[in-house]
Design a protein around this motif. Structure first.
Motif, PDB file in Angstrom:
ATOM      1  N   ASP A 158     110.111 -49.181 -35.684  1.00 52.89           N
ATOM      2  CA  ASP A 158     110.059 -47.872 -36.324  1.00 52.89           C
ATOM      3  C   ASP A 158     111.275 -47.045 -35.928  1.00 52.89           C
ATOM      4  OD1 ASP A 158     109.594 -46.918 -33.749  1.00 52.89           O
ATOM      5  OD2 ASP A 158     107.436 -46.655 -34.054  1.00 52.89           O
ATOM      6  N   SER A 159     111.324 -45.788 -36.374  1.00 52.38           N
ATOM      7  CA  SER A 159     112.494 -44.946 -36.134  1.00 52.38           C
ATOM      8  C   SER A 159     112.719 -44.658 -34.661  1.00 52.38           C
ATOM      9  CB  SER A 159     112.343 -43.625 -36.897  1.00 52.38           C
ATOM     10  OG  SER A 159     111.146 -42.949 -36.497  1.00 52.38           O
ATOM     11  N   ALA A 160     111.648 -44.762 -33.853  1.00 49.02           N
ATOM     12  CA  ALA A 160     111.786 -44.538 -32.412  1.00 49.02           C
ATOM     13  C   ALA A 160     112.184 -45.810 -31.679  1.00 49.02           C
ATOM     14  CB  ALA A 160     110.464 -44.002 -31.844  1.00 49.02           C
ATOM     15  N   GLY A 161     112.369 -46.894 -32.415  1.00 49.05           N
ATOM     16  CA  GLY A 161     112.760 -48.153 -31.796  1.00 49.05           C
ATOM     17  C   GLY A 161     111.599 -48.960 -31.266  1.00 49.05           C
ATOM     18  N   LYS A 162     110.364 -48.572 -31.590  1.00 49.32           N
ATOM     19  CA  LYS A 162     109.193 -49.303 -31.105  1.00 49.32           C
ATOM     20  C   LYS A 162     108.856 -50.442 -32.052  1.00 49.32           C
ATOM     21  CE  LYS A 162     104.430 -48.756 -29.506  1.00 49.32           C
ATOM     22  NZ  LYS A 162     103.303 -47.822 -29.255  1.00 49.32           N
ATOM     23  N   ARG A 191     117.853 -47.113 -45.379  1.00 50.83           N
ATOM     24  CA  ARG A 191     118.845 -46.076 -45.660  1.00 50.83           C
ATOM     25  C   ARG A 191     118.460 -44.746 -45.028  1.00 50.83           C
ATOM     26  NH1 ARG A 191     118.468 -48.693 -50.570  1.00 50.83           N
ATOM     27  NH2 ARG A 191     117.175 -47.063 -51.517  1.00 50.83           N
ATOM     28  N   SER A 192     117.155 -44.497 -44.860  1.00 51.54           N
ATOM     29  CA  SER A 192     116.712 -43.251 -44.249  1.00 51.54           C
ATOM     30  C   SER A 192     116.791 -43.294 -42.730  1.00 51.54           C
ATOM     31  CB  SER A 192     115.264 -42.963 -44.667  1.00 51.54           C
ATOM     32  OG  SER A 192     114.390 -43.957 -44.152  1.00 51.54           O
ATOM     33  N   GLY A 193     117.018 -44.501 -42.178  1.00 51.47           N
ATOM     34  CA  GLY A 193     117.052 -44.642 -40.731  1.00 51.47           C
ATOM     35  C   GLY A 193     115.686 -44.674 -40.084  1.00 51.47           C
ATOM     36  N   SER A 194     114.619 -44.756 -40.903  1.00 50.21           N
ATOM     37  CA  SER A 194     113.260 -44.708 -40.370  1.00 50.21           C
ATOM     38  C   SER A 194     112.751 -46.055 -39.887  1.00 50.21           C
ATOM     39  CB  SER A 194     112.303 -44.161 -41.435  1.00 50.21           C
ATOM     40  OG  SER A 194     112.306 -45.001 -42.575  1.00 50.21           O
ATOM     41  N   ALA A 195     113.482 -47.130 -40.148  1.00 53.11           N
ATOM     42  CA  ALA A 195     113.017 -48.455 -39.738  1.00 53.11           C
ATOM     43  C   ALA A 195     114.207 -49.388 -39.572  1.00 53.11           C
ATOM     44  CB  ALA A 195     112.030 -49.021 -40.757  1.00 53.11           C
ATOM     45  N   ARG A 196     114.003 -50.418 -38.765  1.00 48.47           N
ATOM     46  CA  ARG A 196     115.028 -51.423 -38.560  1.00 48.47           C
ATOM     47  C   ARG A 196     114.339 -52.775 -38.474  1.00 48.47           C
ATOM     48  NH1 ARG A 196     117.541 -54.090 -34.302  1.00 48.47           N
ATOM     49  NH2 ARG A 196     116.178 -53.088 -32.771  1.00 48.47           N
ATOM     50  N   GLY A 197     114.980 -53.795 -39.010  1.00 52.80           N
ATOM     51  CA  GLY A 197     114.397 -55.120 -38.984  1.00 52.80           C
ATOM     52  C   GLY A 197     115.414 -56.182 -38.640  1.00 52.80           C
ATOM     53  N   VAL A 198     114.918 -57.318 -38.184  1.00 51.60           N
ATOM     54  CA  VAL A 198     115.762 -58.463 -37.852  1.00 51.60           C
ATOM     55  C   VAL A 198     115.133 -59.705 -38.471  1.00 51.60           C
ATOM     56  CG1 VAL A 198     116.771 -59.876 -36.040  1.00 51.60           C
ATOM     57  CG2 VAL A 198     116.472 -57.408 -35.672  1.00 51.60           C
ATOM     58  N   ARG A 237     111.123 -49.459 -48.914  1.00 50.40           N
ATOM     59  CA  ARG A 237     111.518 -48.821 -47.657  1.00 50.40           C
ATOM     60  C   ARG A 237     113.032 -48.687 -47.574  1.00 50.40           C
ATOM     61  NH1 ARG A 237     108.105 -52.662 -45.669  1.00 50.40           N
ATOM     62  NH2 ARG A 237     109.750 -53.682 -44.491  1.00 50.40           N
ATOM     63  N   GLY A 238     113.744 -49.166 -48.585  1.00 52.79           N
ATOM     64  CA  GLY A 238     115.195 -49.024 -48.607  1.00 52.79           C
ATOM     65  C   GLY A 238     115.896 -49.871 -47.578  1.00 52.79           C
ATOM     66  N   GLN A 247     101.129 -54.071 -34.777  1.00 56.50           N
ATOM     67  CA  GLN A 247     100.713 -52.890 -34.036  1.00 56.50           C
ATOM     68  C   GLN A 247      99.294 -52.495 -34.408  1.00 56.50           C
ATOM     69  OE1 GLN A 247     102.723 -49.050 -34.861  1.00 56.50           O
ATOM     70  NE2 GLN A 247     103.206 -49.002 -32.689  1.00 56.50           N
ATOM     71  N   ASP A 248      98.443 -52.356 -33.399  1.00 57.78           N
ATOM     72  CA  ASP A 248      97.069 -51.932 -33.640  1.00 57.78           C
ATOM     73  C   ASP A 248      97.082 -50.486 -34.130  1.00 57.78           C
ATOM     74  OD1 ASP A 248      94.418 -50.632 -32.934  1.00 57.78           O
ATOM     75  OD2 ASP A 248      93.964 -52.710 -32.409  1.00 57.78           O
ATOM     76  N   PRO A 249      96.451 -50.193 -35.291  1.00 55.06           N
ATOM     77  CA  PRO A 249      96.517 -48.842 -35.835  1.00 55.06           C
ATOM     78  C   PRO A 249      95.805 -47.795 -34.988  1.00 55.06           C
ATOM     79  CG  PRO A 249      94.968 -50.186 -37.073  1.00 55.06           C
ATOM     80  CD  PRO A 249      95.685 -51.108 -36.140  1.00 55.06           C
ATOM     81  N   VAL A 250      94.872 -48.229 -34.121  1.00 55.39           N
ATOM     82  CA  VAL A 250      94.119 -47.279 -33.291  1.00 55.39           C
ATOM     83  C   VAL A 250      94.794 -47.073 -31.940  1.00 55.39           C
ATOM     84  CG1 VAL A 250      91.909 -46.801 -32.169  1.00 55.39           C
ATOM     85  CG2 VAL A 250      91.958 -47.848 -34.445  1.00 55.39           C
ATOM     86  N   THR A 251      95.093 -48.182 -31.240  1.00 51.95           N
ATOM     87  CA  THR A 251      95.640 -48.076 -29.888  1.00 51.95           C
ATOM     88  C   THR A 251      97.154 -47.998 -29.865  1.00 51.95           C
ATOM     89  OG1 THR A 251      95.797 -50.477 -29.575  1.00 51.95           O
ATOM     90  CG2 THR A 251      93.682 -49.431 -29.064  1.00 51.95           C
ATOM     91  N   GLY A 252      97.810 -48.475 -30.917  1.00 55.18           N
ATOM     92  CA  GLY A 252      99.267 -48.511 -30.930  1.00 55.18           C
ATOM     93  C   GLY A 252      99.845 -49.692 -30.182  1.00 55.18           C
ATOM     94  N   GLU A 253      98.989 -50.502 -29.571  1.00 62.24           N
ATOM     95  CA  GLU A 253      99.449 -51.670 -28.824  1.00 62.24           C
ATOM     96  C   GLU A 253      99.606 -52.870 -29.753  1.00 62.24           C
ATOM     97  OE1 GLU A 253     100.290 -51.450 -25.630  1.00 62.24           O
ATOM     98  OE2 GLU A 253      99.779 -49.322 -25.746  1.00 62.24           O
ATOM     99  N   GLN A 254     100.376 -53.859 -29.295  1.00 61.61           N
ATOM    100  CA  GLN A 254     100.561 -55.073 -30.080  1.00 61.61           C
ATOM    101  C   GLN A 254      99.345 -55.988 -29.952  1.00 61.61           C
ATOM    102  OE1 GLN A 254     103.502 -56.397 -31.989  1.00 61.61           O
ATOM    103  NE2 GLN A 254     103.566 -54.169 -32.158  1.00 61.61           N
TER     104      GLN A 254
END
Length: 478
Positions: free
Chosen positions: A223-227, A199-206, A173-174, A93-100
């Motif tokens: 991220d926590s929003a599923g993005k 554990r905090s639900g703030s991230a998910r990985g595969v 990140r737990g 994720q680009d830190p400025v635009t948020g795009e991949q």
């Protein structure tokens, strides 16, 4: 050593796997985790941490969770340990635009290269590290010591890092594996998907693992929003990577920032003139933001202006720099700096000249001076209370200084680094802490309570010593 929380994390994992080991094997697992438990600042490659999560957690041969076909994750560790080279393709994720944006990299022993979205090219040929970045048609080539991009521990290679040395980031990140799923890749190969959730639900990985070779084939992190934030789409192992991939050629028109070069001989005489000019400007009401004499200041220094919060200045040479703000809403630059908008809207090299501010200031010089006076008063009051509450620490500090000890830091929150690269002291007290380094014994003394991590260990130290393995670091001049 592991913290209590980390030990609880491993024991929960083993219990979930219905495989509780005896004391000896449990100790081996704890030692394996402690060996790689440290923090580093990695950009555009957080997914490497998840790869390491698989490899290192099972370094002692334990299962993480019951897996389809009852294949232990230890097999993944063994397969990855035999890897000699890696070529990977993904996105971040680009830190400025948020795009991949795309990511492609190559790893071979102590050599490393990674291209990120056409914006950055990082090359380490084993002798030096060069980062190429382009903004507003300015190509900047920053030269640093080899391995500094990821701050490898002594004796560790980039390949070791890919195999498992970044496990700590997933742990911090737990992230925990919750289930396994069977999958089929586009080319027809069978794979296993390990689903990780913090554990905090703030991230998910595969994690995607080849069912036949037990090698990591891919990764996704959300991220926590599923993005989607990071993706490892393709990995090739033990491919032939020619040395030309890691060859460093710096174009003649590039702005070269050599963090390894000593200051020039002419800079000392020039700096006397700069000091005189600074005094004249301050007498007229200018505000001094920083002053670094030749070879004495941090070559990585940067600051966001208090007067224009979107404006950042970065040091780009070792020959001394100074930065002042005047009542004319301009900045006066001595030396060479890079002025840039933190939002990425512009970047400009400024050398020994005035720089017009981009818009009105958010605070006046007098207001900023008053803010500093108030902050200094609060700090002095805190320091006074600290000294009154701990008179014995001042006596001990005098002993350390008399024995040739070097002060490392005094912090009431956050962390500070030691003289050994990759060694960190993190505040773990309700009071201020102090750290001193004793060159004669290559050891540190912590006054107060701090978490100390890096160089193969991670432990909480209270009013005690930490001796760092390996050679003593080269200390800066007093």
């Amino acid at each position: 050593m592991l913290t209590e929380e980390q030990e609880r994390h491993l024991r929960r994992t083993l219990k979930a796997a219905q495989s509780v080991p005896g004391p000896e094997l449990e100790a081996r697992a704890m030692a394996a985790m402690a060996q790689v438990r440290r923090r580093t600042g990695i950009r555009a490659s957080r997914w490497l941490a998840a790869a390491a999560f698989v490899v290192v957690l099972v370094a002692s041969g334990f299962w993480l969770l019951p897996r389809r076909h009852t294949v232990a994750l230890a097999a993944v560790a063994r397969a990855m340990a035999n890897v000699q080279s890696v070529h990977f393709v993904g996105s971040t994720q680009d830190p400025v635009t948020g795009e991949q944006c795309s990511v492609e990299g190559w790893v071979k022993g102590r050599k490393f290269r990674m291209l990120t979205g056409g914006r950055e090219d990082v090359v380490d040929d084993g002798n030096r590290l060069v980062t190429f970045s382009t903004t507003d048609d300015i190509l900047i080539a920053t030269i640093r010591p080899s391995e500094e991009y990821i701050a490898l521990d002594e004796g560790t290679t980039y390949l070791d890092l890919f195999r498992g040395g970044l496990f700590n980031q997933a742990l911090e990140r737990g992230m925990e594996v919750t289930k396994w799923e069977a999958a089929e890749l586009p080319d027809g190969r069978q794979a296993e998907k390990a689903i990780l959730v913090s554990r905090s639900g703030s991230a998910r990985g595969v994690l995607i693992i080849d069912a036949n070779t037990d090698l990591l084939l891919g990764l996704e992190e959300y991220d926590s929003a599923g993005k989607l934030t990071d993706r490892l789409e393709r990995v090739e192992y033990d491919v032939e990577i020619p040395d030309s991939v890691f060859q460093i050629d710096i174009p003649g028109d590039a702005l070269v920032v050599d963090r390894t070069a000593p200051p020039s001989q002419a800079s000392a005489a020039h700096w006397e003139q700069v000091e005189a000019a600074i005094k004249k400007l301050e007498a007229k009401g200018a505000y001094l933001i920083w002053r670094f004499s030749p070879g004495r200041g941090p070559t990585e220094a940067s600051t966001v202006s208090d007067f224009h919060p979107n404006l950042r200045f970065r040091v780009v040479d070792n020959d001394g720099t100074a930065l002042l703000y005047t009542g004319r809403n301009t900045y006066v630059v001595f030396g060479r700096m890079l002025a840039e908008d933190v939002r990425g809207q512009f970047r400009r090299v400024v050398t020994n000249e005035d720089f017009a501010a981009p818009g009105p200031p958010v605070v006046t010089i007098e207001e900023r001076k008053e803010q500093k006076r108030a902050a200094r008063a609060r700090a002095d009051a805190r320091e006074k209370r600290y000294r009154e509450q701990h008179p014995e620490r001042e006596a001990k500090a005098r002993e350390f200084r008399a024995a040739g000890g070097r002060p490392v830091g005094k912090i009431s929150n956050g962390r500070c680094s030691g003289y050994h690269r990759g060694l960190w002291f993190e505040h773990a007290d309700t009071d201020m802490i102090e750290i001193y380094y004793l060159p004669s014994s290559n050891s540190y003394y912590v006054m107060g309570k701090a978490r100390v991590y890096g160089h193969g260990f991670d432990e909480v130290v209270e009013d005690g010593w930490i001796r760092v393995p390996g050679p003593a670091p080269k200390l800066p001049e007093n």
